[in-house]
Enzyme design. Structure first.
Site, PDB file in Angstrom:
ATOM      1  N   ARG A  55     -32.568  21.540  43.682  1.00  0.00           N
ATOM      2  CA  ARG A  55     -33.934  22.076  43.796  1.00  0.00           C
ATOM      3  C   ARG A  55     -34.802  21.161  44.652  1.00  0.00           C
ATOM      4  O   ARG A  55     -35.528  21.634  45.523  1.00  0.00           O
ATOM      5  CB  ARG A  55     -34.555  22.265  42.406  1.00  0.00           C
ATOM      6  N   TYR A 105     -33.246  30.929  47.007  1.00  0.00           N
ATOM      7  CA  TYR A 105     -32.103  30.381  46.247  1.00  0.00           C
ATOM      8  C   TYR A 105     -32.483  29.129  45.443  1.00  0.00           C
ATOM      9  O   TYR A 105     -33.578  28.620  45.574  1.00  0.00           O
ATOM     10  CB  TYR A 105     -30.854  30.180  47.105  1.00  0.00           C
ATOM     11  N   GLU A 106     -31.553  28.734  44.585  1.00  0.00           N
ATOM     12  CA  GLU A 106     -31.822  27.649  43.618  1.00  0.00           C
ATOM     13  C   GLU A 106     -32.924  28.047  42.638  1.00  0.00           C
ATOM     14  O   GLU A 106     -33.711  27.199  42.213  1.00  0.00           O
ATOM     15  CB  GLU A 106     -32.244  26.375  44.346  1.00  0.00           C
ATOM     16  N   GLY A 107     -33.004  29.323  42.303  1.00  0.00           N
ATOM     17  CA  GLY A 107     -34.084  29.831  41.446  1.00  0.00           C
ATOM     18  C   GLY A 107     -35.256  30.200  42.333  1.00  0.00           C
ATOM     19  O   GLY A 107     -35.795  29.341  43.039  1.00  0.00           O
ATOM     20  N   GLN A 147     -39.464  29.173  39.551  1.00  0.00           N
ATOM     21  CA  GLN A 147     -39.884  27.755  39.490  1.00  0.00           C
ATOM     22  C   GLN A 147     -41.254  27.644  38.821  1.00  0.00           C
ATOM     23  O   GLN A 147     -41.506  26.744  38.017  1.00  0.00           O
ATOM     24  CB  GLN A 147     -39.982  27.151  40.897  1.00  0.00           C
TER      25      GLN A 147
END
Ligand SMILES: Cc1cc2nc3c(=O)[nH]c(=O)nc-3n(C[C@H](O)[C@H](O)[C@H](O)COP(=O)(O)OP(=O)(O)OC[C@H]3O[C@@H](n4cnc5c(N)ncnc54)[C@H](O)[C@@H]3O)c2cc1C
Length: 597
Positions: free
Chosen positions: A295, A439-441, A446
């Site tokens: 992240r 991506y990555e949440g 977030q």
């Protein structure tokens, strides 16, 4: 034109000058990394970025990756660049010396990452994922797995991936179906399909080590029933050499909007042999070690692309001749003035510049805290640092990628119609940056992490790790003098943040949808205040240096001050509007009946 030279002077500023008083210094374990050494590392990284991977960024985008007979071919030049990267020892820069790494501070590593992402974000993804995977294995795997895999991953000989996403399961990992069957020898057989796996298959390394989330037969439903497994493409033999091919294959690669030189793979696991990492059913917690590293890394991708887009826009704004300055011709010798004379073009350039410098300064603060969290000898410093990095991880991920994407779009705008044409090279930045918000949440997720988990944790302790230095700085620097407009601006925005925090704590307790409705605006508000704090600190330092006679650095300090002044005049006042939106609550978001959409 894609133009990029690492902003080394600003990098040295955030590394050596800006955060010396943040309580995260004086870590004996990192004392050997003197400025001479870290500057040499940054200089070399800048050279690698400029000379090795920048030249293959455009071509990589044009050519993309190709899947042939189950093997993914990366674009021309990527393999050679990767060899140079590995030979330069870059993969193990921040990894533990125990596994062959160089153990450099995160504060240096993050700046190197920024350069790689700016020069070629697709390339940066391959080593970036390996770095995240090694962190996770180091933190959670058995000694036997560490011994067998880490040295080769830290050297870059083998690569790593993270395999979470399935066709029906993205944000909601509790839905995942990949199964893991225990075997008599202590291994597991994994079966299932994963999609969107970055670097799932490629030709850069001899082996690829997948970290895979899957369910054991007795797993409880939902996210509490997820375990983490290490699944290599080739099963290593006792002596470390490659053994038979494992039951994992790339069945397709995605055709996508950007990062075309990064292979995004559909992966099929068919009774693939794997080993448990961490405890059964605790896979998500273990995977979070990798996800948190990634992240922050994705946030840095946003910053890197934002910087490259900015530099390319500046180059064009000085070169392109259109119209005359409103105050009268600046270059009467030419047919028209360069577009950099126009206030609206200045608005775009200054916005990008302020975003980049603000994010770099905030990123440096967070990376220093990461170093303190991992290496400080004082438990209370480690705890405070851990609170701060937990709070700031979603902010770095979402804010930096939002602003990086905005910068990439502003760069296209600076180029006018030429920016929309592929030859200019800047439309690639807009396409490449777009995925970083997803991506990555996703950035929305977030924001939910920030208000739902990080804010209330330990009765708001993480929030205090940030509020305390900001309020102290404001209190210590009140009074008279040229810094005051910034202190007043920071005080006002910080006041808005405090009101917003209290509002969310109260309204969110009664109705979680209120917190959900406020989350994205709150993350932006907190991020802007954090950047404002960094700019005000920078301005204070810079004013002192200029007053003392800054010599050859005067130009740099003067530009820093003017960028800080722009941030306070034109960007930080958004805090007031964000507070109003937060206080407006969920009503207008949720009023429209679903059927009316
Ligand atoms: C190029 C690329 C590379 C990728 N690399 C990897 C990789 O290496 N490994 C891997 O495992 N995955 C990878 N992914 C997957 C990526 O992480 C997911 O796409 C992302 O997490 C979002 O999941 P989703 O696409 O299923 O969207 P969804 O989860 O379906 O979300 C759709 C929308 O709904 C919103 N939403 C969903 N749930 C909520 C909620 N509870 N509250 C509020 N809003 C919500 C989201 O914010 C989003 O706007 C990659 C994806 C791409 C496109």
């Amino acid at each position: 034109m894609q133009v990029y030279d690492a902003p080394l002077r600003d990098m040295r500023f955030v590394l050596d000058e800006l955060h010396q008083d943040d309580g995260f210094s004086n870590i004996p374990a990192l004392a050997e990394f003197t400025p001479d050494l870290t500057h040499a590392v940054l200089d070399e990284a800048a050279k690698f970025a400029r000379e090795v991977i920048l030249p293959i960024n455009r071509e990589g985008d044009e050519e993309g990756c190709v899947l042939e007979n189950g093997v993914v071919r990366t674009p021309k030049g990527f393999k050679e660049a990767y060899v140079t990267y590995v030979e330069g020892g870059w993969q193990g820069l921040a990894a533990s010396p125990q596994w062959g790494g160089q153990g450099l501070p995160e504060a240096v590593h993050m700046l190197v990452e920024e350069m790689l992402c700016a020069a070629n974000v697709s390339f940066s993804l391959y080593p970036g994922l390996t770095h995240g995977a090694t962190t996770c294995i180091d933190g959670h795997a058995s000694d036997a797995l560490k011994q067998a895999y880490l040295p080769k991953m830290v050297s870059g000989e083998w690569a790593g991936t993270m395999c979470l996403t399935e066709p029906h399961c993205g944000t909601d990992l509790g839905l995942l179906r990949t199964k893991a069957e225990p075997q008599a020898d202590g291994s597991y057989k994994l079966t299932g399909n994963k999609i969107f796996i970055s670097a799932g298959e490629h030709d850069l390394t001899t082996n690829i080590i997948h970290l895979v989330l899957a369910r054991l037969p007795d797993a409880p439903k939902g996210s509490r029933g997820i375990s983490l497994f290490l699944v290599p493409k080739f099963l290593p033999k006792e002596d470390g050499s490659l053994g038979p091919r494992n039951g994992v294959q790339c069945t397709a690669i995605e055709h996508k909007m950007g990062i075309k030189a990064s292979a995004t793979c559909q992966m099929s696991f068919d009774e693939a042999t794997g080993w448990l990492v961490g405890e059964p059913h605790q896979g998500l917690a273990a995977m979070f070690t990798m996800m948190n590293t990634e992240r922050v890394g994705v946030g840095i991708q946003g910053l890197g692309i934002g910087e490259a887009a900015y530099q390319s826009a500046v180059w064009y704004a000085k070169d392109r001749l259109q119209g005359r300055a409103l105050s009268g011709a600046k270059r009467p010798d030419l047919a028209a003035d360069p577009i950099i004379v126009h206030p609206d073009v200045r608005r775009m350039l200054m916005t990008m510049r302020a975003y980049n410098e603000g994010c770099r300064a905030l990123g440096a603060w967070v990376s220093r805290a990461l170093d303190a969290e991992h290496h400080s000898e004082e438990p209370e410093v480690r705890e405070r640092a851990a609170d701060f990095t937990a709070l700031m991880t979603p902010v770095v991920k979402a804010l930096f990628t939002d602003l990086g994407t905005e910068s990439a779009n502003l760069a296209v705008q600076c180029y006018g119609g030429h920016g929309y044409i592929r030859d200019s090279g800047v439309e690639q930045y807009a396409r490449d940056a777009r995925i970083t918000m997803i991506y990555e949440g996703t950035n929305g997720v977030q924001a939910l992490d920030l208000v739902g988990r990080k804010m209330p944790a330990n009765m708001g302790r993480a929030l205090r790790s940030f509020f305390h230095p900001v309020s102290s700085f404001i209190a210590e620097n009140g009074g008279e003098g040229p810094l005051q407009p910034m202190i007043k601006g920071l005080e006002k925005a910080f006041g808005a943040l405090q009101l917003a925090s209290a509002h969310i704590a109260q309204a969110g307790l009664a109705d979680p949808e209120e917190a959900g409705a406020a989350a994205s605006d709150y993350l932006r508000l907190l991020g802007l205040v954090a950047m404002g704090y960094c700019f005000a600190k920078a301005a204070k330092i810079v004013m002192g240096r200029l007053a003392a006679g800054a010599g050859g650095d005067a130009g740099f300090y003067d530009a820093k001050l003017k960028t800080a002044q722009f941030f306070f005049a034109r960007i930080l006042p958004q805090a007031g509007g964000l507070l109003m939106a937060i206080k407006a609550g969920k009503a207008s978001l949720m009023a429209l009946d679903e059927a009316a959409f």
